[in-house]
Design a protein around this motif. Structure first.
Motif, PDB file in Angstrom:
ATOM      1  N   LEU A  35      39.211  18.703  32.573  1.00  0.00           N
ATOM      2  CA  LEU A  35      39.856  20.000  32.778  1.00  0.00           C
ATOM      3  C   LEU A  35      38.810  21.060  33.117  1.00  0.00           C
ATOM      4  O   LEU A  35      39.028  21.907  33.999  1.00  0.00           O
ATOM      5  N   LEU A  36      37.672  21.019  32.436  1.00  0.00           N
ATOM      6  CA  LEU A  36      36.587  21.947  32.775  1.00  0.00           C
ATOM      7  C   LEU A  36      36.108  21.713  34.210  1.00  0.00           C
ATOM      8  O   LEU A  36      35.807  22.661  34.949  1.00  0.00           O
ATOM      9  N   GLY A  37      36.048  20.450  34.614  1.00  0.00           N
ATOM     10  CA  GLY A  37      35.656  20.148  35.980  1.00  0.00           C
ATOM     11  C   GLY A  37      36.647  20.700  36.990  1.00  0.00           C
ATOM     12  O   GLY A  37      36.246  21.150  38.080  1.00  0.00           O
ATOM     13  N   TYR A  38      37.915  20.696  36.637  1.00  0.00           N
ATOM     14  CA  TYR A  38      38.919  21.276  37.528  1.00  0.00           C
ATOM     15  C   TYR A  38      38.703  22.786  37.642  1.00  0.00           C
ATOM     16  O   TYR A  38      38.838  23.363  38.723  1.00  0.00           O
ATOM     17  N   TRP A  39      38.357  23.426  36.537  1.00  0.00           N
ATOM     18  CA  TRP A  39      38.074  24.865  36.572  1.00  0.00           C
ATOM     19  C   TRP A  39      36.863  25.164  37.459  1.00  0.00           C
ATOM     20  O   TRP A  39      36.869  26.127  38.220  1.00  0.00           O
ATOM     21  N   ASP A  40      35.875  24.297  37.353  1.00  0.00           N
ATOM     22  CA  ASP A  40      34.655  24.524  38.135  1.00  0.00           C
ATOM     23  C   ASP A  40      34.833  24.160  39.604  1.00  0.00           C
ATOM     24  O   ASP A  40      33.976  24.479  40.429  1.00  0.00           O
ATOM     25  N   GLY A  41      35.923  23.481  39.910  1.00  0.00           N
ATOM     26  CA  GLY A  41      36.197  23.095  41.285  1.00  0.00           C
ATOM     27  C   GLY A  41      37.273  23.967  41.917  1.00  0.00           C
ATOM     28  O   GLY A  41      36.994  25.092  42.366  1.00  0.00           O
ATOM     29  N   PRO A  42      38.534  23.506  41.986  1.00  0.00           N
ATOM     30  CA  PRO A  42      39.586  24.260  42.660  1.00  0.00           C
ATOM     31  C   PRO A  42      39.810  25.668  42.125  1.00  0.00           C
ATOM     32  O   PRO A  42      40.031  26.606  42.905  1.00  0.00           O
ATOM     33  N   VAL A  43      39.765  25.851  40.804  1.00  0.00           N
ATOM     34  CA  VAL A  43      40.005  27.193  40.271  1.00  0.00           C
ATOM     35  C   VAL A  43      38.932  28.157  40.771  1.00  0.00           C
ATOM     36  O   VAL A  43      39.234  29.272  41.242  1.00  0.00           O
ATOM     37  N   ARG A  44      37.670  27.761  40.681  1.00  0.00           N
ATOM     38  CA  ARG A  44      36.586  28.630  41.153  1.00  0.00           C
ATOM     39  C   ARG A  44      36.687  28.892  42.652  1.00  0.00           C
ATOM     40  O   ARG A  44      36.514  30.031  43.112  1.00  0.00           O
ATOM     41  N   ARG A  45      36.969  27.863  43.434  1.00  0.00           N
ATOM     42  CA  ARG A  45      37.018  28.019  44.887  1.00  0.00           C
ATOM     43  C   ARG A  45      38.167  28.934  45.303  1.00  0.00           C
ATOM     44  O   ARG A  45      38.027  29.739  46.240  1.00  0.00           O
ATOM     45  N   ARG A  46      39.301  28.830  44.622  1.00  0.00           N
ATOM     46  CA  ARG A  46      40.414  29.737  44.943  1.00  0.00           C
ATOM     47  C   ARG A  46      40.069  31.167  44.551  1.00  0.00           C
ATOM     48  O   ARG A  46      40.475  32.117  45.227  1.00  0.00           O
ATOM     49  N   ALA A  47      39.368  31.298  43.425  1.00  0.00           N
ATOM     50  CA  ALA A  47      38.935  32.641  43.019  1.00  0.00           C
ATOM     51  C   ALA A  47      37.991  33.234  44.058  1.00  0.00           C
ATOM     52  O   ALA A  47      38.086  34.421  44.411  1.00  0.00           O
ATOM     53  N   GLU A  48      37.090  32.423  44.569  1.00  0.00           N
ATOM     54  CA  GLU A  48      36.142  32.906  45.580  1.00  0.00           C
ATOM     55  C   GLU A  48      36.823  33.228  46.903  1.00  0.00           C
ATOM     56  O   GLU A  48      36.320  34.027  47.682  1.00  0.00           O
ATOM     57  N   ASP A  49      37.968  32.605  47.144  1.00  0.00           N
ATOM     58  CA  ASP A  49      38.714  32.875  48.373  1.00  0.00           C
ATOM     59  C   ASP A  49      39.478  34.188  48.308  1.00  0.00           C
ATOM     60  O   ASP A  49      40.135  34.569  49.289  1.00  0.00           O
ATOM     61  N   GLY A  50      39.444  34.850  47.143  1.00  0.00           N
ATOM     62  CA  GLY A  50      40.020  36.178  47.035  1.00  0.00           C
ATOM     63  C   GLY A  50      41.344  36.290  46.331  1.00  0.00           C
ATOM     64  O   GLY A  50      41.922  37.377  46.274  1.00  0.00           O
ATOM     65  N   SER A  51      41.850  35.200  45.768  1.00  0.00           N
ATOM     66  CA  SER A  51      43.116  35.277  45.045  1.00  0.00           C
ATOM     67  C   SER A  51      42.905  35.966  43.702  1.00  0.00           C
ATOM     68  O   SER A  51      42.147  35.462  42.861  1.00  0.00           O
ATOM     69  N   PRO A  52      43.574  37.104  43.438  1.00  0.00           N
ATOM     70  CA  PRO A  52      43.369  37.791  42.155  1.00  0.00           C
ATOM     71  C   PRO A  52      43.880  36.979  40.968  1.00  0.00           C
ATOM     72  O   PRO A  52      43.289  37.028  39.882  1.00  0.00           O
ATOM     73  N   THR A  53      44.961  36.227  41.182  1.00  0.00           N
ATOM     74  CA  THR A  53      45.504  35.428  40.074  1.00  0.00           C
ATOM     75  C   THR A  53      44.536  34.333  39.684  1.00  0.00           C
ATOM     76  O   THR A  53      44.251  34.123  38.498  1.00  0.00           O
ATOM     77  N   TRP A  54      44.016  33.627  40.689  1.00  0.00           N
ATOM     78  CA  TRP A  54      43.071  32.562  40.376  1.00  0.00           C
ATOM     79  C   TRP A  54      41.739  33.125  39.912  1.00  0.00           C
ATOM     80  O   TRP A  54      41.023  32.481  39.139  1.00  0.00           O
ATOM     81  N   ARG A  55      41.401  34.337  40.331  1.00  0.00           N
ATOM     82  CA  ARG A  55      40.192  34.988  39.823  1.00  0.00           C
ATOM     83  C   ARG A  55      40.330  35.254  38.330  1.00  0.00           C
ATOM     84  O   ARG A  55      39.397  35.011  37.553  1.00  0.00           O
ATOM     85  N   ARG A  56      41.489  35.720  37.960  1.00  0.00           N
ATOM     86  CA  ARG A  56      41.743  35.960  36.538  1.00  0.00           C
ATOM     87  C   ARG A  56      41.690  34.651  35.755  1.00  0.00           C
ATOM     88  O   ARG A  56      41.126  34.593  34.657  1.00  0.00           O
ATOM     89  N   LEU A  57      42.250  33.583  36.333  1.00  0.00           N
ATOM     90  CA  LEU A  57      42.226  32.287  35.652  1.00  0.00           C
ATOM     91  C   LEU A  57      40.793  31.774  35.519  1.00  0.00           C
ATOM     92  O   LEU A  57      40.415  31.203  34.490  1.00  0.00           O
ATOM     93  N   TRP A  58      39.983  31.984  36.544  1.00  0.00           N
ATOM     94  CA  TRP A  58      38.578  31.585  36.472  1.00  0.00           C
ATOM     95  C   TRP A  58      37.842  32.337  35.372  1.00  0.00           C
ATOM     96  O   TRP A  58      37.032  31.749  34.634  1.00  0.00           O
ATOM     97  N   ASP A  59      38.153  33.614  35.218  1.00  0.00           N
ATOM     98  CA  ASP A  59      37.518  34.412  34.167  1.00  0.00           C
ATOM     99  C   ASP A  59      37.897  33.923  32.770  1.00  0.00           C
ATOM    100  O   ASP A  59      37.199  34.219  31.795  1.00  0.00           O
ATOM    101  N   LEU A  60      38.992  33.172  32.665  1.00  0.00           N
ATOM    102  CA  LEU A  60      39.451  32.672  31.367  1.00  0.00           C
ATOM    103  C   LEU A  60      38.841  31.313  31.024  1.00  0.00           C
ATOM    104  O   LEU A  60      39.252  30.679  30.053  1.00  0.00           O
ATOM    105  N   ARG A  61      37.850  30.877  31.796  1.00  0.00           N
ATOM    106  CA  ARG A  61      37.264  29.553  31.559  1.00  0.00           C
ATOM    107  C   ARG A  61      36.725  29.407  30.149  1.00  0.00           C
ATOM    108  O   ARG A  61      36.798  28.317  29.547  1.00  0.00           O
TER     109      ARG A  61
END
Length: 386
Positions: free
Chosen positions: A356-382
């Motif tokens: 699950l941590l690996g998923y956060w470091d992969g798709p969640v982080r990449r979506r956050a970097e692409d500018g999605s505010p929702t996924w950015r917030r989810l990344w901050d909750l790692r």
């Protein structure tokens, strides 16, 4: 205020069987389609399919006015899956052959079994729950021991199993999690499904020594693919079933709508209104689908957890988010998602935490970097995953 109890008032039930939940639709379909029915069936095969899959939003109209039924009615879909799968299931049952629904946990096999039974014979209650402790009596018969001691083995002392009751009345018997039963218990079904009779040796010499299945009798069983090696079915028993695989919901929008619909109903049963943002549900379903498939919607590889990331689990997380929002409001519901996901992935394999941590470091982080505010917030909750 002191608690009071009314002796005659029954508390509201958490849920009702399909034949009660959808009684109006079943009665309407019986009146709507007067075509030929297999022996013992309450609905035509076509109407059974319509009951399970819905009428595609189109209202059906009765040929004649009815005293207690509406003149037209839209039949709601109840199972999200391939219509072709439902059609094959109905054809199997119409041929009085055993039907075995297999698939990953949480793919609505039991729901489909319940819906089919309710539509075909009017009851889903003739059910055996398979476990390691299930005995052969649950599939055959038992005895009322007080009468057995007083009278000996008589028809009055015989206690029918759900399967025997279904045989006598020409209805559908359901066996849930058949591969959880021991092989010798499973094999009690072999002669029942082949000979369509059940022997009662204790009543030898009487008319009740053989119980013949009435027209319409058949069996729907379910089995989880994860339990395939628990109690492997014998080749003889497998040959008496048609196997149908129930797959996870392929369409993301359909799965999201299902998760929301079931979560709303569950939270309302808990006495509250559902107040989880659609954006949170979208994220939740996306995470489950990514982890279940081992690949994100964008095509990024994801290490699949050992636990089952099923739609049913997603519904439970959505319900938890809804109950929290209603009774323990504190900030954004998205803040609670990581903690509930941890609760899901920790059920089987401790190594799933790292996945699950690996998923956060992969798709969640990449979506956050692409500018999605929702996924950015989810990344901050790692940090909530530790």
């Amino acid at each position: 205020m002191p608690l009071t109890h009314t002796a005659t008032a029954l508390p509201p039930r958490q849920t009702s069987p399909a034949e009660e939940r959808h009684a109006t639709e079943l009665a309407f379909l019986a009146a709507h389609d007067e075509g030929p029915r297999p022996p013992g069936w309450l609905l035509t095969p076509r109407s059974v399919i319509t009951f399970v899959c819905g009428s595609a939003g189109d209202p059906l109209r009765l040929p004649e006015p009815h005293e207690t039924l509406p003149r037209q009615l839209v039949i709601a879909p109840k199972f999200v899956g391939e219509r072709a799968l439902v059609e094959r299931c109905v054809v199997t049952l119409a041929g009085e052959r055993g039907l075995l629904l297999v698939g990953e946990p949480g793919t609505a096999k039991s729901l489909l079994s319940e819906l089919l039974s309710a539509a075909v014979c009017g009851t889903s209650a003739l059910t055996v729950q398979g476990t390691a402790g299930t005995t052969e009596d649950a599939l055959r018969y038992g005895w009322n021991y007080a009468l057995l001691l007083a009278q000996g083995p008589t028809p009055q002392a015989l206690v029918d199993s759900p399967v025997l009751s279904a045989m006598r009345s020409g209805r559908v018997a359901r066996v849930e999690e058949i591969t959880r039963c021991l092989p010798e218990v499973q094999d009690a079904l072999v002669s029942i499904l082949s000979d369509r009779r059940m022997s009662v040796p204790e009543l030898s010499g009487t008319a009740e020594a053989q119980v013949a299945a009435a027209a319409g009798f058949t069996v729907i069983a379910t089995a989880n693919l994860r339990d395939r090696g628990v109690s492997e079915m014998s080749a003889a028993l497998k040959r008496r079933f048609n196997f149908e695989t129930v797959h996870p919901i392929p369409d993301v929008e359909a799965e999201t709508a299902l998760v929301k619909r079931q979560a709303v109903a569950a939270v309302e049963r808990a006495g509250a209104a559902f107040a989880v943002d659609d954006a949170v549900l979208d994220v939740l379903v996306t995470v489950f689908r990514d982890l279940r498939a081992g690949r994100s919607a964008e095509g990024w590889d994801v290490e699949r957890p050992g636990t089952v990331m099923s739609t049913a689990e997603a519904v439970q997380v959505a319900v938890s988010l809804g109950v929290s929002a209603a009774y323990l409001p504190a900030g954004d519901g998205l803040d609670l998602v990581p903690g509930h996901l941890l609760g899901v992935v920790r059920k089987d394999d401790p190594g799933d935490h790292a996945r699950l941590l690996g998923y956060w470091d992969g798709p969640v982080r990449r979506r956050a970097e692409d500018g999605s505010p929702t996924w950015r917030r989810l990344w901050d909750l790692r940090e909530n995953l530790r």
